[in-house]
Design a protein around this motif. Structure first.
Motif, PDB file in Angstrom:
ATOM      1  N   ARG A 261       1.891   4.366  -2.921  1.00 29.99           N
ATOM      2  CA  ARG A 261       1.852   5.802  -2.592  1.00 29.99           C
ATOM      3  C   ARG A 261       3.161   6.483  -2.969  1.00 29.99           C
ATOM      4  O   ARG A 261       3.190   7.582  -3.518  1.00 29.99           O
TER       5      ARG A 261
ATOM      6  N   MET B 254       5.815   6.572   5.272  1.00 36.87           N
ATOM      7  CA  MET B 254       4.570   6.463   4.508  1.00 36.87           C
ATOM      8  C   MET B 254       3.609   5.492   5.185  1.00 36.87           C
ATOM      9  O   MET B 254       2.399   5.742   5.261  1.00 36.87           O
ATOM     10  N   ILE B 255       4.143   4.381   5.683  1.00 34.04           N
ATOM     11  CA  ILE B 255       3.275   3.428   6.398  1.00 34.04           C
ATOM     12  C   ILE B 255       2.636   4.136   7.601  1.00 34.04           C
ATOM     13  O   ILE B 255       1.425   4.048   7.819  1.00 34.04           O
TER      14      ILE B 255
ATOM     15  N   TYR C  92      13.304   5.560  -3.509  1.00 33.99           N
ATOM     16  CA  TYR C  92      12.932   6.113  -2.206  1.00 33.99           C
ATOM     17  C   TYR C  92      13.775   5.402  -1.159  1.00 33.99           C
ATOM     18  O   TYR C  92      14.447   4.413  -1.475  1.00 33.99           O
TER      19      TYR C  92
ATOM     20  N   LEU D 134      -0.057   6.601   6.487  1.00 36.18           N
ATOM     21  CA  LEU D 134      -1.304   5.947   6.080  1.00 36.18           C
ATOM     22  C   LEU D 134      -2.073   5.425   7.292  1.00 36.18           C
ATOM     23  O   LEU D 134      -3.297   5.464   7.324  1.00 36.18           O
TER      24      LEU D 134
ATOM     25  N   MET E 118       9.719   4.738   3.341  1.00 38.60           N
ATOM     26  CA  MET E 118       8.738   3.645   3.446  1.00 38.60           C
ATOM     27  C   MET E 118       8.120   3.615   4.841  1.00 38.60           C
ATOM     28  O   MET E 118       6.897   3.559   4.991  1.00 38.60           O
TER      29      MET E 118
ATOM     30  N   ASP F  73       0.837  -1.196   0.000  1.00 35.38           N
ATOM     31  CA  ASP F  73       0.000   0.000   0.000  1.00 35.38           C
ATOM     32  C   ASP F  73       0.881   1.259   0.000  1.00 35.38           C
ATOM     33  O   ASP F  73       0.732   2.159  -0.832  1.00 35.38           O
ATOM     34  N   ALA F  74       1.856   1.284   0.920  1.00 37.27           N
ATOM     35  CA  ALA F  74       2.760   2.450   1.020  1.00 37.27           C
ATOM     36  C   ALA F  74       3.633   2.566  -0.230  1.00 37.27           C
ATOM     37  O   ALA F  74       3.912   3.675  -0.703  1.00 37.27           O
ATOM     38  N   MET F  75       4.045   1.430  -0.771  1.00 33.78           N
ATOM     39  CA  MET F  75       4.905   1.462  -1.961  1.00 33.78           C
ATOM     40  C   MET F  75       4.188   2.134  -3.136  1.00 33.78           C
ATOM     41  O   MET F  75       4.786   2.943  -3.854  1.00 33.78           O
TER      42      MET F  75
END
Lengths: 110, 211
Positions: free
Chosen positions: A41, B50-51, B42, B54, B47, A37-39
């Motif tokens: 994004r 971003m996790i 990135y 989210l 990473m 999911d994050a990847m």
């Protein structure tokens, strides 16, 4: 856009079909699903995916059989990998090699 | 809570000390992530961040604030219905990268949202979509028999109330502004926000009743 015999544009085109009753239970995500999911994004952020339609394009390119068989984030992983190969960011050989390494790591308990 | 299962025996999170079979596509995702980090697309820190980012978005902390403001501030509600993204931004919240249309439920109209082609969802306001939102049965049936699907969520819409189904796209997301529950006159915005559930902003439920 081409339509199949039922007038659908592809396996993802579910609107109006029959189906089972909706299972409203909540589901937690596995860690690898959060990562995928994050990847995606980060791929938007880096303009690898222009928008969500491009992510979906890669999912639709899987074809009906694979589409039905894969889980939600497996489809995202497949679409992301396809896009990165198309953009020349990684090669299929690199991916295959890395997958073999990760399998090996898992087996060794490393 | 179960992990997501989609009609086949799905592997659990990859744990090196736990020799479960791991699917090809799960490994593909992991391999791609490692390679993108190594190639500098990135960083591992990006990473992690971003996790976390989210995880930090939830219906309670984001979407509910927008709805509660709309309930107490008619000017804000008008602005929200006119241009959802701009109104959300004016509260200091991230409107997401798509157009955002807010749909107001009224005594005559009940709105409900789906994405028939995939799972487009107002993630900047509601976080990740629930599994059922992504399910084949919700996506296929909502446009055909919305009242029946709503009833399966325990939401009975009277015959004289119109049900309108909105199909999201990659460029346009919807959020429902549910009706403000009766008996909440004089409530603070913070208290009102506790009545605004995720399902009420998708449209499969009403806001919580006060009693």
């Amino acid at each position: 856009m081409p339509h199949d015999t039922q007038g659908r544009i592809g396996p993802q085109d579910l609107g109006g079909l029959d189906g089972d009753s909706v299972d409203p239970s909540e589901h937690d995500l596995a860690q690898w699903e959060r990562m995928v999911d994050a990847m995606t994004r980060l791929m938007y952020r880096e303009k690898i995916f222009g928008d969500a339609a491009q992510l979906r394009e890669g999912i639709e390119a899987l074809g009906p059989d694979v589409y039905q068989r894969l889980s939600y984030f497996e489809r995202w992983a497949a679409s992301s990998a396809r896009k990165c190969v198309m953009e020349g960011l990684v090669t299929q050989e690199e991916l295959d090699e890395r997958i073999a390494q990760i399998r090996e790591r898992g087996r060794d308990g490393a | 809570m179960a992990h997501e299962h989609h009609g086949h025996d799905h592997p659990h999170p990859f744990q090196p000390d736990h020799p479960e079979p791991t699917s090809y596509y799960e490994l593909l995702g992991m391999a791609l992530n490692e390679l993108l980090i190594e190639k500098g697309v990135y960083t591992a820190g990006d990473m992690r961040a971003m996790i976390e980012q989210l995880e930090a978005v939830s219906p309670e902390t984001h979407g509910a604030k927008v709805v509660a403001r709309a309930w107490v501030d008619p000017d804000f509600k008008a602005a929200l219905l006119r241009d959802g993204a701009a109104a959300v931004s004016s509260l200091g919240l991230d409107p997401g990268y798509t157009e955002l249309t807010a749909l107001e439920n009224t005594p005559r109209l009940h709105n409900v949202v789906v994405c028939t082609l995939c799972s487009c969802y107002p993630r900047s306001l509601l976080g990740r979509p629930p599994a059922w939102y992504k399910s084949a049965s919700y996506r296929s049936r909502l446009v055909r028999e919305p009242r029946k699907v709503l009833a399966e969520f325990g939401t009975t819409v009277p015959d004289d109330v119109e049900v309108r189904v909105h199909d999201s796209t990659a460029e346009l997301r919807y959020v429902v502004v549910p009706m403000r529950p009766e008996g909440t006159e004089g409530w603070s915005e913070e208290d009102l926000a506790t009545l605004v559930t995720r399902d009420s902003m998708i449209g499969v439920a009403r806001a919580k009743a006060t009693r």
